[in-house]
Motif scaffolding. Structure first.
Motif, mmCIF file in Angstrom:
data_model
loop_
_atom_site.group_PDB
_atom_site.id
_atom_site.type_symbol
_atom_site.label_atom_id
_atom_site.label_comp_id
_atom_site.label_asym_id
_atom_site.label_seq_id
_atom_site.Cartn_x
_atom_site.Cartn_y
_atom_site.Cartn_z
ATOM 1 N N VAL A 56 30.335 39.927 35.416
ATOM 2 C CA VAL A 56 28.968 40.450 35.323
ATOM 3 C C VAL A 56 28.536 41.037 36.663
ATOM 4 C CG1 VAL A 56 26.541 39.814 34.980
ATOM 5 C CG2 VAL A 56 28.304 38.907 33.449
ATOM 6 N N TYR A 57 28.800 40.295 37.751
ATOM 7 C CA TYR A 57 28.447 40.804 39.085
ATOM 8 C C TYR A 57 29.195 42.093 39.394
ATOM 9 C CZ TYR A 57 26.104 36.354 40.049
ATOM 10 O OH TYR A 57 25.257 35.291 40.021
ATOM 11 N N GLY A 58 30.463 42.160 38.982
ATOM 12 C CA GLY A 58 31.239 43.364 39.230
ATOM 13 C C GLY A 58 30.671 44.575 38.506
ATOM 14 N N LEU A 59 30.220 44.377 37.286
ATOM 15 C CA LEU A 59 29.617 45.483 36.531
ATOM 16 C C LEU A 59 28.314 45.955 37.191
ATOM 17 C CD1 LEU A 59 30.207 44.245 32.866
ATOM 18 C CD2 LEU A 59 31.369 46.115 34.060
ATOM 19 N N ILE A 60 27.528 45.009 37.704
ATOM 20 C CA ILE A 60 26.286 45.387 38.390
ATOM 21 C C ILE A 60 26.606 46.189 39.655
ATOM 22 C CG2 ILE A 60 24.244 44.504 39.578
ATOM 23 C CD1 ILE A 60 24.334 42.097 37.696
ATOM 24 N N LEU A 61 27.619 45.746 40.406
ATOM 25 C CA LEU A 61 28.005 46.466 41.620
ATOM 26 C C LEU A 61 28.508 47.873 41.285
ATOM 27 C CD1 LEU A 61 29.843 43.656 43.637
ATOM 28 C CD2 LEU A 61 27.527 44.529 43.976
ATOM 29 N N LEU A 62 29.273 47.989 40.192
ATOM 30 C CA LEU A 62 29.736 49.317 39.775
ATOM 31 C C LEU A 62 28.561 50.222 39.420
ATOM 32 C CD1 LEU A 62 32.878 48.530 37.586
ATOM 33 C CD2 LEU A 62 32.829 49.912 39.674
ATOM 34 N N ILE B 280 36.595 29.569 33.405
ATOM 35 C CA ILE B 280 36.107 30.609 32.497
ATOM 36 C C ILE B 280 34.684 31.022 32.869
ATOM 37 C CG2 ILE B 280 35.493 31.095 30.098
ATOM 38 C CD1 ILE B 280 37.790 29.213 29.282
ATOM 39 N N GLU B 281 33.862 30.032 33.218
ATOM 40 C CA GLU B 281 32.480 30.324 33.608
ATOM 41 C C GLU B 281 32.436 31.197 34.861
ATOM 42 O OE1 GLU B 281 28.640 27.943 35.486
ATOM 43 O OE2 GLU B 281 30.331 26.826 34.646
ATOM 44 N N ILE B 282 33.246 30.855 35.863
ATOM 45 C CA ILE B 282 33.261 31.614 37.115
ATOM 46 C C ILE B 282 33.722 33.050 36.873
ATOM 47 C CG2 ILE B 282 34.389 31.797 39.363
ATOM 48 C CD1 ILE B 282 34.444 28.735 39.451
ATOM 49 N N ILE B 283 34.787 33.205 36.092
ATOM 50 C CA ILE B 283 35.309 34.545 35.813
ATOM 51 C C ILE B 283 34.261 35.388 35.087
ATOM 52 C CG2 ILE B 283 37.040 35.810 34.471
ATOM 53 C CD1 ILE B 283 39.003 33.550 35.094
ATOM 54 N N PHE C 295 22.827 45.200 46.466
ATOM 55 C CA PHE C 295 24.286 45.113 46.575
ATOM 56 C C PHE C 295 24.682 43.878 47.379
ATOM 57 C CE2 PHE C 295 28.572 46.276 47.667
ATOM 58 C CZ PHE C 295 29.009 47.027 46.593
ATOM 59 N N LEU C 296 24.022 43.678 48.509
ATOM 60 C CA LEU C 296 24.337 42.517 49.342
ATOM 61 C C LEU C 296 23.938 41.212 48.658
ATOM 62 C CD1 LEU C 296 23.331 43.773 52.903
ATOM 63 C CD2 LEU C 296 25.631 43.443 51.979
ATOM 64 N N LEU C 297 22.873 41.234 47.884
ATOM 65 C CA LEU C 297 22.463 40.031 47.152
ATOM 66 C C LEU C 297 23.538 39.630 46.148
ATOM 67 C CD1 LEU C 297 20.350 37.896 46.345
ATOM 68 C CD2 LEU C 297 19.407 39.583 44.739
ATOM 69 N N ILE C 298 24.082 40.616 45.446
ATOM 70 C CA ILE C 298 25.131 40.324 44.468
ATOM 71 C C ILE C 298 26.384 39.796 45.169
ATOM 72 C CG2 ILE C 298 26.632 41.320 42.714
ATOM 73 C CD1 ILE C 298 23.732 41.045 41.864
ATOM 74 N N ILE C 299 26.734 40.415 46.311
ATOM 75 C CA ILE C 299 27.911 39.953 47.050
ATOM 76 C C ILE C 299 27.709 38.525 47.553
ATOM 77 C CG2 ILE C 299 29.205 40.284 49.199
ATOM 78 C CD1 ILE C 299 29.121 43.223 48.734
ATOM 79 N N SER C 300 26.495 38.234 48.031
ATOM 80 C CA SER C 300 26.221 36.878 48.517
ATOM 81 C C SER C 300 26.295 35.855 47.392
ATOM 82 C CB SER C 300 24.836 36.840 49.182
ATOM 83 O OG SER C 300 23.813 37.059 48.227
ATOM 84 N N ARG C 301 25.969 36.278 46.170
ATOM 85 C CA ARG C 301 26.099 35.375 45.019
ATOM 86 C C ARG C 301 27.555 35.259 44.577
ATOM 87 N NH1 ARG C 301 21.740 32.392 43.311
ATOM 88 N NH2 ARG C 301 22.582 32.519 41.197
ATOM 89 N N PRO D 228 29.719 52.827 42.542
ATOM 90 C CA PRO D 228 31.130 52.711 42.152
ATOM 91 C C PRO D 228 32.084 52.823 43.337
ATOM 92 C CG PRO D 228 29.942 54.167 40.667
ATOM 93 C CD PRO D 228 29.019 53.884 41.800
ATOM 94 N N LEU D 229 31.797 53.744 44.272
ATOM 95 C CA LEU D 229 32.692 53.941 45.412
ATOM 96 C C LEU D 229 32.743 52.688 46.284
ATOM 97 C CD1 LEU D 229 34.493 55.687 47.180
ATOM 98 C CD2 LEU D 229 32.424 56.587 48.293
ATOM 99 N N LEU D 230 31.595 52.132 46.605
ATOM 100 C CA LEU D 230 31.549 50.940 47.455
ATOM 101 C C LEU D 230 32.194 49.739 46.757
ATOM 102 C CD1 LEU D 230 30.522 50.311 50.282
ATOM 103 C CD2 LEU D 230 28.392 49.481 49.273
ATOM 104 N N THR D 231 32.050 49.682 45.451
ATOM 105 C CA THR D 231 32.677 48.591 44.687
ATOM 106 C C THR D 231 34.190 48.720 44.729
ATOM 107 O OG1 THR D 231 30.760 48.520 43.209
ATOM 108 C CG2 THR D 231 32.760 47.453 42.449
#
Length: 226
Positions: A33-39, A25-28, A162-168, A43-46
């Protein structure tokens, strides 16, 4: 022996299942949250990145099914070994009277070897999950980086975030698969405990009769027994 295994080992592994579910649950939550930041950033790259990460999750489905079967095998072998050891120690006088020490020792040794093989198989499945997911996620990250620079012309600041969020998110995606494997592996022990509780609830005492016991006047006799 089997009752002892259920009380001790199944309960322990079922508690591990609970910890794995909480971690899942914690991971999801963090991935959402990371997905919302990327959007918000792009949005297109996400939308391009999501299928890549989903593919990494689909690659794990076969191993997750194997992990569930392997977890069941670990539970069954563990219970069988515990039962054999408990019965051997409880009946050690009978074993020595019959002179079957070597037979019992060999039986327990085979069970211990089977349990070790089952545990090794489960850990191999866990390792293969990580080995499969990591290169796929790295390739996805490189592909996203290339398209962001060449196709979208993103600014350095946006691309860096964007890359920082992906790396996390990448380690979380790898952990997601391994935790899912832990959940699958612990389901068998949880189900066995559930069966134990259900059986206990179904066992009801026979209701007492209406005639009070007046005591035995002489004795209880057994006659014409053959």
């Amino acid at each position: 022996g089997e009752s002892l295994a259920r009380v001790m080992q199944y309960a322990e592994q079922a508690s591990s299942l609970l910890r794995a579910i909480i971690e899942l649950i914690e991971i999801i939550f963090f991935l959402l949250v990371y997905g919302l930041i990327l959007l918000f950033i792009s949005p297109l790259l996400t939308m391009i990145a999501l299928p890549c990460f989903a593919f990494a999750g689909l690659m794990a489905r076969g191993n997750l099914k194997r992990g569930q079967q392997s977890g069941k095998e670990v539970g069954e072998q563990s219970a069988a070994l515990n039962r054999a050891i408990t019965e051997a120690l409880g009946g050690i006088r009978m074993i020595k009277m019959r002179g079957i020490e070597e037979l019992v020792i060999n039986k327990i040794r085979m069970m211990a070897s089977a349990l070790a093989d089952a545990r090794i198989d489960f850990q191999c499945i866990r390792a293969s999950l990580e080995a499969q997911a990591q290169p796929i996620l790295i390739l996805c990250a490189f592909g996203i980086l290339y398209y962001a620079v060449e196709g979208l012309g993103m600014r350095l600041a946006e691309l860096g975030v964007f890359l920082l969020i992906i790396s996390r998110a990448n380690p979380l995606l790898i952990r997601l698969n391994t935790v899912r494997l832990s959940v699958q592996g612990g389901l068998y022990c949880h189900n066995q405990l559930h069966i134990l509780y259900t059986t206990e609830d179904d066992m009801v005492d026979v209701p007492s009769g209406t005639i009070p016991f007046a005591g035995i006047e002489r004795a209880i006799n057994l006659e014409n027994i053959s």
